[in-house]
Design an enzyme around this catalytic site. Sequence first.
Site, PDB file in Angstrom:
ATOM      1  N   GLU A 151       4.146  -8.878  -4.340  1.00  0.00           N
ATOM      2  CA  GLU A 151       2.810  -8.930  -3.749  1.00  0.00           C
ATOM      3  C   GLU A 151       2.428  -7.488  -3.451  1.00  0.00           C
ATOM      4  O   GLU A 151       3.291  -6.636  -3.281  1.00  0.00           O
ATOM      5  CB  GLU A 151       2.852  -9.748  -2.454  1.00  0.00           C
ATOM      6  CG  GLU A 151       3.334  -8.977  -1.212  1.00  0.00           C
ATOM      7  CD  GLU A 151       4.799  -8.570  -1.269  1.00  0.00           C
ATOM      8  OE1 GLU A 151       5.573  -9.246  -1.970  1.00  0.00           O
ATOM      9  OE2 GLU A 151       5.179  -7.567  -0.635  1.00  0.00           O
ATOM     10  N   LYS A 205       7.888   3.348  -0.486  1.00  0.00           N
ATOM     11  CA  LYS A 205       8.069   2.021  -1.077  1.00  0.00           C
ATOM     12  C   LYS A 205       9.126   2.010  -2.180  1.00  0.00           C
ATOM     13  O   LYS A 205       9.818   1.013  -2.381  1.00  0.00           O
ATOM     14  CB  LYS A 205       6.735   1.507  -1.638  1.00  0.00           C
ATOM     15  CG  LYS A 205       5.712   1.158  -0.576  1.00  0.00           C
ATOM     16  CD  LYS A 205       6.085  -0.121   0.160  1.00  0.00           C
ATOM     17  CE  LYS A 205       5.015  -0.524   1.160  1.00  0.00           C
ATOM     18  NZ  LYS A 205       5.476  -1.600   2.054  1.00  0.00           N
ATOM     19  N   SER A 250       4.859   8.587   5.624  1.00  0.00           N
ATOM     20  CA  SER A 250       5.346   7.582   4.676  1.00  0.00           C
ATOM     21  C   SER A 250       4.722   7.663   3.292  1.00  0.00           C
ATOM     22  O   SER A 250       5.298   7.204   2.315  1.00  0.00           O
ATOM     23  CB  SER A 250       5.104   6.183   5.257  1.00  0.00           C
ATOM     24  OG  SER A 250       3.738   6.026   5.585  1.00  0.00           O
TER      25      SER A 250
END
Lengths: 399, 253
Positions: free
Chosen positions: A113, A91, A378
């Site tokens: 969000e 991220k 990830s």
Amino acid sequence: MKTSYKPDKLGFYGEYGGAFIPELLKIPVQELSAAFSYFKEDPSFILEFEQLLKDYVGRPSPLYKSTHLSNRFQANIYLKREDLNHTGSHKINNTIGQILLAKRMGKTTILAETGAGQHGVATATVCALTGLKCVVFMGEKDIERQYPNVQRMRMLGATVIPATSGSKTLKDATNEAIRHWINHPDSYYLIGSVVGPHPYPEMVAHFQSVISKEIKVQLTHATGKELPHRVIACVGGGSNAAGAFYEFYEDEEVELIAVEAAGEGVYSGLSAATSILGSDGVIHGSLTLLMQDRDGQIIEPHSISAGLDYPGIGPLHAHTIRSGRTKACPITDDEALRAAFELSRNEGVIPALESAHALAVLEKLTIQPNEVIVINLSGRGDKDMQTYLEYFTKNHESI
Amino acid sequence: MNPFKKQDKQLSIFITAGYPELNSLPEQLNLLQRNGVDFIEIGIPFSDPLADGPVIQQSSQQAIRNGMNLEVLFEQLKETKSNIHVPLVLMGYFNPILQFGIQRFLKEASVCGIKGVIIPDLPFEIYMRSYQEEFQKYDVTFIPLITPKSEDSFIKMVSENSRNGFVYLVSQHATTGSDIQFISNQSRYADIRVLCGETPLFLGFGIRNNRDLASAYLECDGGIVGTAFLQAITEGTENEFLKTLREVTLQEG
């Protein structure tokens, strides 16, 4: 016909995408589009982005050949270690890119969000780094489920606002963030996935594409060839998959596998397998595949992994899955949990529940001897310890 | 002839179809017509209404729980058709319309005598590119939304396109039901009135009472009241509320 993975002028990937936004958001979105088009080519922007990815995030992330998985499947299985990034997942690649853009646009307040809290933490982190104000919207239910990440965000100086509308999860947090943006058009909305109105899907994929750029270089180094046979990544909205696939879209000999969360089973009624259960619809500003009832009301999905618990899928993925370029594969909660324990025990790596879905798909493939497969790991599993421990206690005998 | 064009300033009311009860709509339409409301906007409930504040969100959720959908709505409209003569406008987010089918939606709307459709999350550019032909085929007017910050050229273009309808001016950058300072925007509203030419211009979002409505009447052809009327429904004070709004209309007229 060749599948294009770049959007057209109105932001459509084939028939999916676009910017289905109220007139109220037109100007902020146009400003963002113009800024992104300009700065993505700007040498000083690129330099600063790359520098931060290297020194702050710790890139390039390793491409690690898993001994256990390679032996078990008689193939060459590589893990792209996004779990080793600062904040523990891919991220941060996107939040670094967008925060630099927000700074250049003269923005002072960042909205985001978050579902599991990974994107919220990555956003709060880059806001702390750059001195910008950070407001994170998070569903009331997710705040309860993922409380450690709420505390991390607060420690980093962010304000966490509970989304109390609708089903009180990620889709509602996204609605609340968009509503707040409508009411405060001078703030910058930092979306965490390849969803939302154009240019977000393109922009987030662009910033995440560093993953596949590195894979090509690292694979050349390790095997002498830059192309693997397969690249595997999990898909909620789909940002890590977009990043892992991006540089391979035009290499059609590479099979791209997007792993969706099937929850308790694709047709159990508790699933998030959007490409199978979804149909064309508009959510959060883009036309894409979406889980909805026959009246067009959006259905709340289910997955044990909060990061995959989203009723839509990025328009780039909708387009590439429908055109056949990307293959979608569903994995249930249980299959993901088993894969997470297997990697932990045999490789010493505790994966995030999201990434565990990507690992679990190996058992479902027919793998040729010596095949080269890259799995995008990830994120790391620290945030999922509670879920893992519950599963461990329940299934102690069978592990 | 444009059904939204009148000499006097106009009052429009927004209601969510299926709120508070599944079958509330016919009676509400009659009440509004009796009270001299000039046209009525009927909201199609959606699970994720991005441009709406808490009041319309909650009314939509309740309406969905009550079982409201486009099939039921069109049935109710067909039954009331012979009694209701004020122009009706449908307002709804794009996804439920897309699922129902655009053609089918326009055909039903046209059968029910709907004069215009507002789809807040269908931008004018995408409407022009993909849907304009079908709207024209069924003779349903696409009502565009603009804001005080919309570009002049855009306002001109959409108002020319909406010559049989009107232009919906969102009072300022805010979701529905927000606290709005109308006074600071009046000069921009006046400019926009000129840009719209022959097409009527109505102001909406944040009109809560007769004072706000009077502000809308200063430069625009009328005002649209949504959130405040839904609150009045919830409180059971819709008759009184309509009366206070009608007083403004009479004074201005």
